[in-house]
Design an enzyme around this catalytic site. Sequence first.
Site, PDB file in Angstrom:
ATOM      1  N   GLU A 202      -0.467   1.849  -0.916  1.00 13.19           N
ATOM      2  CA  GLU A 202       0.523   2.624  -0.180  1.00 13.19           C
ATOM      3  C   GLU A 202       0.054   3.092   1.203  1.00 13.19           C
ATOM      4  O   GLU A 202       0.071   4.288   1.502  1.00 13.19           O
ATOM      5  CB  GLU A 202       0.986   3.811  -1.028  1.00 13.19           C
ATOM      6  CG  GLU A 202       1.778   3.371  -2.246  1.00 13.19           C
ATOM      7  CD  GLU A 202       2.420   4.513  -3.024  1.00 13.19           C
ATOM      8  OE1 GLU A 202       2.298   5.675  -2.596  1.00 13.19           O
ATOM      9  OE2 GLU A 202       3.045   4.228  -4.062  1.00 13.19           O
ATOM     10  N   GLU A 325       3.317  -1.345  -9.004  1.00 10.78           N
ATOM     11  CA  GLU A 325       3.771  -0.076  -9.577  1.00 10.78           C
ATOM     12  C   GLU A 325       5.264  -0.197  -9.862  1.00 10.78           C
ATOM     13  O   GLU A 325       6.049  -0.495  -8.964  1.00 10.78           O
ATOM     14  CB  GLU A 325       3.519   1.114  -8.644  1.00 10.78           C
ATOM     15  CG  GLU A 325       2.054   1.504  -8.504  1.00 10.78           C
ATOM     16  CD  GLU A 325       1.853   2.795  -7.708  1.00 10.78           C
ATOM     17  OE1 GLU A 325       2.760   3.664  -7.730  1.00 10.78           O
ATOM     18  OE2 GLU A 325       0.802   2.927  -7.062  1.00 10.78           O
TER      19      GLU A 325
END
Length: 522
Positions: A202, A325
């Site tokens: 991220e 994810e």
Amino acid sequence: MQTQILIHMKKLISLLAGVLLLSGASLLAQDATVRVHDAGTGITIPAEIYGQFSEHLGRCIYGGLWVGKDSSVPNVEGYRKDVFDALKALKVPVMRWPGGCFADDYHWMDGIGPQEKRGYLTNNNWGGTLEDNSFGTHEFLNLCEMLGIEPYISGNVGSGSVEEMAKWVEYMTSDAKTPMADLRRANGREKPWKVKYGIGNEAWGCGGNMTPEYYSDLFRRYGTYLRDQGTNRLFKIASGASDYDYNWTRVLMKNLEGKGMAGISLHYYTCKGWTGSKGSATKFTDKEYWWTLAKTIEVEPVLKKHIEIMDELDPSGRVALLLDEWGTWFDVEPGTNPGHLYQQSTMRDAIVAALNFDIFHKYTRRLKMANIAQVVNVLQSMILTNETEMVLTPTYHVFEMYNVHQDAEFIDSEVLTAHVKTERECAVPEVDATVSRKDGEMHISLVNTDLKKAKKVLVTFDEAGVKSILSARVLTSKDVHDYNDFGKADVVKPVAFKDYKLTKAGIEVTLPPCSVVALAAK
């Protein structure tokens, strides 16, 4: 081109035949038809689609995976034995660690060497709890080795350095006489580990709030200095987009294709957004149930769009897409630390998992891995633990029922069924399916999303079809809100299924309301 036209014509003819079957339903009065093109596709479903994610978050690691060798809780070299055995039965192919957002505060050298000399830190991302680093590199990689799991390392790209991560790769994978390999040996591990997957997490968010242009240049630096050691080959995964950020994927594909990026990640959660209540995991209305299913299957157009961009800029298909994810994200259970993301898992979560797998299997030309968040005690987990007990969630049971599809040949199929419209654009199929073949056996997974009605389904075949049903199981419950809890661990579990029969037309199956059925046939 002619081959593609023939394939499309064959599918069209098959669809028309299915429509005729439905329209002439007086014969069987079925609610849905699953048309199986059993000639095969030659496409293998990667086992890594069934990957797991373990972050230093709440009780995922401590009290979940790890209790320590001196714990009164039964353990295998410090790993909680009941969890260890459950993961072994699940056939976990790959596991991501140590984060998530935690990875970008993590300095690996604090987690090696004698336990009493390890550094500690505050987990700033998840609840402000103390991290004592008793579970570090050796503990994670040894667990993976013992369970036959491929490790996926998320490095500290956010607050760390290229040098720090380069040394970590050397520490884990070098078999030469190097400073980091010698340090590993001094810490009790002579042989290097095999570590296939890595880099970061991220970069657009908790990994540094970067722009894709800046991150592209930074990735090139990491890609340069994270060298392959000995026979180990590192599959370098760039931090890809969140959900609908197609520009991030476009920029990275333009700037990094051919620059050491073997894969690009994607994150997609089934939740109501990042502010305010996400709703209860266990107390929800029928309307919220259908909204959740519509949101989760919206991953399909998201995957399509990211793959379209990748196909445009990488027509040879060299770069893989990894959904590292995914899963449901609801409010934490009442009375628990909001930063620990502990939530229950109901039959709704089981249906979510099954629908996602049915989608993932269709896109494995590009999609090579998926990692649900997370493995123990966090979000849509496989397992819940307290001090003495372990519970397998309905989601665990779907992963176990579906793991027959790992490394199997994907068999194309169409599902002719009614759809339920919701506030979202994606209408939810009342019946869904996925089919694969391995070692001469065909595995058919069927889902009934309807909360109240059983569905009569006819499974038909283009070619030889099947001659016998080897096994059949069903996962369902009396109420979609049902879940397994401490003291009530078997409320939702797979049981033998008998409501099917072989006919000249195919397999007639009656799916109970809100259920997942697994058939093995030959």
